[in-house]
Design an enzyme around this catalytic site. Structure first.
Site, PDB file in Angstrom:
ATOM      1  N   ASP A   1       4.288  49.992  29.205  1.00 54.99           N
ATOM      2  CA  ASP A   1       4.019  51.412  29.054  1.00 54.99           C
ATOM      3  C   ASP A   1       2.556  51.536  28.601  1.00 54.99           C
ATOM      4  O   ASP A   1       1.981  50.599  28.024  1.00 54.99           O
ATOM      5  CB  ASP A   1       4.989  52.090  28.081  1.00 54.99           C
ATOM      6  CG  ASP A   1       5.009  53.607  28.303  1.00 54.99           C
ATOM      7  OD1 ASP A   1       4.114  54.133  29.004  1.00 54.99           O
ATOM      8  OD2 ASP A   1       5.926  54.279  27.773  1.00 54.99           O
TER       9      ASP A   1
HETATM   10  C1  BGC Z   1       4.937  57.316  29.149  1.00 58.82           C
HETATM   11  C2  BGC Z   1       5.345  56.727  30.480  1.00 58.82           C
HETATM   12  C3  BGC Z   1       4.332  57.103  31.532  1.00 58.82           C
HETATM   13  C4  BGC Z   1       2.970  56.610  31.079  1.00 58.82           C
HETATM   14  C5  BGC Z   1       1.863  56.924  32.063  1.00 58.82           C
HETATM   15  C6  BGC Z   1       3.499  57.012  28.788  1.00 58.82           C
HETATM   16  O1  BGC Z   1       3.086  57.809  27.738  1.00 58.82           O
HETATM   17  O2  BGC Z   1       5.791  56.836  28.140  1.00 58.82           O
HETATM   18  O3  BGC Z   1       6.624  57.196  30.848  1.00 58.82           O
HETATM   19  O4  BGC Z   1       4.678  56.560  32.776  1.00 58.82           O
HETATM   20  O5  BGC Z   1       2.639  57.234  29.863  1.00 58.82           O
HETATM   21  O6  BGC Z   1       1.594  58.278  32.061  1.00 58.82           O
END
Ligand code: BGC
Length: 818
Positions: free
Chosen positions: A225
């Site tokens: 993530d």
């Molecule tokens: C989120 C993810 C997301 C990523 C990219 C993170 O803050 O938890 O679900 O895909 O950001 O935007």
């Protein structure tokens, strides 16, 4: 597939391998041009495909219902069609990887991403995740099933350490991931921010290698993530393929050093490089450049599909005295903040720029003669951003003029100019071509044209250093970026600054914003709240009194329900409960439409005749709600999560708050309806509950066999239960027949039943149909934590045929022999 031969790890130097694995930017990986390896582009879902940044002009796209609304459809085929649509959308947005679906479980109703997840139940989530993944991947677009695993709260989400027993982890929280890998052959997984048993998920070898690769045979790639990986050697050892984003990364140069120091074995690196090369082949990235222009394609057939999906996920929770559907001749008072301000999605990384979308008010106004509307109350957490209706550029066009410059000096030459339609601007990882993402600044200028006289409350939040001036008032003044940070923009926004300014209708007030940006990131939010009369609720009650039917659209919005922050309560924000009470007192035919992405409490439930839970239903939810209210469609949904009367009744609630950074999943298997079953506490609405406009009569079920052996089950045999259902009335009846299973041994005392299978059907009026439930091996297995494997115990099992977790229609007993 491209005709070029795929490169192999052996063709690359150590530097090239380490570069390939480290993210290049917010959404892209590095190419290795020497050997023809292309860059990959990733893009957020799950309720659409956002495409590149979130700047002044975002590429509009289709917005499907959010995860919980998909959960409420209980319809794997429909979710497969939506996955197919998203695969096409990803191709149009030039993305090789869709960062979706979200398959974490709704452990409590207050989780900030409950709207984004599908259900509290692992089996329902699994059954929907599988067709979602297949639908996307059939377009040669990879998914990243996320967030692996137990990322079920936003409280301290980057650091919280989850303590959970092995059986609960396997049977509940890992289950949707297991299904997505084993059944749908998911090409990607995203590791979660949190820790599991003391180790960040991105660096957790037990998860990423032992379970995912060794046990499940996963041969895809694991992306962290965003900003969720921390330790180079531990991440390689665990099996993390690509930490995102870049350019600052724990791989790249740091990985080269780690190999040279002997902390990382180059053979481990090669395995990760092979993951990326396999992904490049799968998504044909050699032929499809990550730089191809993004396209907005608005297709009527796709609008029709999203409308059908919105309806299929709407739950008719209450319908007394046939208040719904509304008769064509009835007069209607349409009340409530979300009637005009209908929310089609939640907040955070899942949000995107939607195609034009009608509110419930828009849709109902065109279909109901003489409809009367009153807002009743407001729920904006902060004064809402201004839009094209009230903003003008210096040239007189709708919006604000935006100028970009390089560096942090606001007087340097303008590099790019643009117009923004809203006073909320987000740059997330990308800036317009020619603007240096690492150091840039933005100014936005124009005017606000008030629509009424009186004191207006202005508010401003910026991520960078800057100023906001409205008329002669400096609403925001932070040239050194010294203000404390607040919750907005993933915690990077300042605390909100406000000022009250006296305005006159039609007399423009100047607006000027300056802000610095870095790392491709900047966020501006300038809002305004015009003065409100102080009798909004009384006006609403008055309108209700003179109408045949009062429809109150209550709910939340993307400020209350967003990634990054859990809600603190399940109560509706603001004075909405009071609004419903007063409207219901004025008109017995009051219907409440709940436009929220998570359960809310309904202290007025006995006072209203009807309740439709419409969730955040995507871009077509306005017309979809009108179809349902006016009886042109049957609301086909069933609740994918238990609605408690009080938050404290939620089984996981006593274990919700982390203690010394550790969140214990002390409720174990008794999460959601399993816990309610165990304690007998009555929920507001049970898991699986939902009504239909059609009447359905369930007959006596017949079971294909009363006895089966564990080895037959293991070989693919199953028990079928056929339930004859007829629709005696004059409307088709939508039913969701739910099959739960429980062993009749001491475990039964602990957890009386768990969902094993379900079938949704529409029974035509006057006809009858057998609806079949299939109980296969998975319905009977449990995780034996002592042995570390799945087991099917012999003995007697109770199979429960139900219309919801609390509405059991019949039970049968079957015997499992050796
Ligand atoms: C989120 C993810 C997301 C990523 C990219 C993170 O803050 O938890 O679900 O895909 O950001 O935007």
């Amino acid at each position: 597939m491209s005709s070029e031969p795929a490169a192999r790890a052996a063709d690359l130097t150590l530097d090239e391998k380490a570069t390939l694995l480290g993210g290049a930017s917010t959404w892209r990986t590095h190419p290795v041009e020497r050997v023809g390896i292309p860059a990959l582009k990733m893009s957020d879902g799950p309720n659409g495909v956002r495409g590149d940044g979130l700047g002044a002009r975002r590429t509009p796209g289709v917005v499907i219902p959010v995860g919980i609304a998909l959960g409420a459809t209980w319809d794997p085929d429909l979710v497969g069609e939506l996955g197919d649509l998203l695969g096409r959308e990803a191709v149009r947005k030039g993305a090789h990887v869709l960062l979706a679906p979200t398959v974490n479980l709704q452990r409590t109703p207050v989780g900030g991403r409950v709207f984004e997840c599908m259900s509290e139940d692992p089996e329902l989530t699994a059954r929907l995740a599988v067709p979602y993944v297949r639908g996307v991947q059939q377009h040669g677009v990879a998914v990243t099933v996320k967030h692996f695993v137990v990322n079920d709260t936003e409280v301290d989400r980057m650091t919280v350490d989850v303590d959970i027993d092995g059986q609960t982890l396997r049977e509940l929280y890992l289950r949707p991931f297991e299904a997505a890998v084993l059944e749908a052959d998911a090409w990607g997984i995203m590791s979660a921010y949190n820790k599991l048993h003391g180790q960040h998920c991105a660096e957790n070898r037990h998860l990423l290698t032992q379970i995912l690769r060794d046990e499940w045979g996963f041969d895809g790639f694991v992306v962290s993530d965003w900003f969720g990986s921390h330790d180079t050697a531990a991440a390689v050892d665990a099996g993390l393929t690509v930490p995102m984003p870049g350019p600052k990364t724990i791989y790249g140069a740091r990985l080269v050093e780690a190999v040279e120091r002997g902390d990382v074995d180059e053979a481990d690196l090669d395995r990760l490089v092979d993951d990326v090369l396999r992904l490049i082949d799968r998504v044909d990235a050699r032929a499809l450049s990550s730089e191809r222009p993004e396209q907005s394609v608005d297709v009527p057939a796709e609008r029709a599909l999203t409308r059908r999906a919105a309806i299929a996920g709407m739950v008719l929770a209450r319908n007394e005295n046939g208040v719904l559907p509304i008769a064509p001749s009835a007069t209607v008072a349409l009340i409530g903040p979300n009637a005009g301000g209908t929310r089609i999605m939640g907040g955070g990384s899942a949000s995107l720029q939607s195609f034009a979308s009608e509110s419930i008010l828009d849709a109902m106004s065109t279909r109901v003669d003489g409809l009367v509307h009153e807002v009743g109350t407001r729920i904006d957490r902060m004064p809402p951003p201004m839009g094209e209706r009230t903003l003008r550029t210096p040239a007189g066009e709708p919006g604000l003029a935006v100028d970009y410059r390089n560096g942090h000096d606001f007087s340097s030459p303008v590099v790019v100019s643009d117009v923004t339609p809203s006073s909320m601007l987000r740059f997330f990882g990308s800036t317009p071509a020619g603007v240096d993402p690492n150091a840039f600044n933005v100014t936005a200028t124009g005017s606000f044209v008030p629509e009424m006289d009186g004191p207006h409350l202005f508010s401003a939040v910026l991520t960078g250093a800057g100023t906001v001036t409205i008329g002669d008032t400096r609403v925001f003044d932070d040239p050194g970026r010294d203000l404390p940070r607040g919750p907005l923009f993933f915690g990077m926004g300042s605390e909100e600054q406000t000022a009250v300014i006296e305005c006159r209708a039609g007399e423009p007030v100047d607006v000027a914003v300056t802000i610095t940006g870095m790392g491709g990131f900047a966020g501006i939010r300038v809002g305004v709240r015009p003065p409100d009369p102080d009798d909004l609720i009384e006006r609403a009650a008055e309108a209700a009194r003179s109408a045949d039917v009062a429809v109150v659209v209550v709910g939340t919005n993307d400020e209350w329900e967003t990634e990054g922050e859990d809600r603190s309560t399940i109560a509706l924000p603001g004075e909405q409960d009071e609004l419903v009470r007063q409207v219901a007192a004025a008109n017995p035919n009051t219907v409440v439409v709940v436009n929220a992405g998570s359960p809310v409490s309904m202290p007025w439930i006995d006072d209203v005749a009807g309740v439709v839970i419409a969730y955040f239903g995507g871009q077509e939810m306005g017309p979809g709600v009108a179809d349902v209210l006016l009886g042109e469609a049957d609301p086909g949904g069933r609740l994918p999560i238990t609605y408690p009367k009080r938050l404290e009744d939620t089984p996981a609630w006593p274990h919700y708050a982390p203690v010394d950074g550790v969140q214990s999943y002390g409720e174990g298997l008794l999460m959601g309806y399993r816990g309610f079953d165990r304690t007998g506490v009555e929920p507001l609405f049970a898991f699986g509950h939902g009504l239909s406009y059609g009447q359905a009569t369930w007959g006596e079920a017949s079971v294909s066999t009363a006895e089966i052996s564990a080895s037959e089950l293991a070989g693919g045999a199953h028990i079928d239960i056929a339930v004859p259902i007829s629709a005696p009335g004059d409307r088709a009846a939508t039913v969701v027949v739910q099959g739960y299973a429980a062993p009749l041994d001491p475990r039964f005392e602990a957890a009386p039943k768990t969902l094993a299978c379900f079938t949704k059907a529409v029974i035509e009026p006057g006809s009858s149909q057998d609806v079949t439930l299939t109980f296969a091996a998975d319905a009977f297995r449990h995780w034996d934590a002592d042995v570390g494997s799945w087991a099917i115990d012999t003995g007697t099992y109770e199979l429960v045929i139900a219309a919801s977790a609390a509405d059991v229609r019949q039970t049968v007993q079957v015997k499992i022999t050796r």
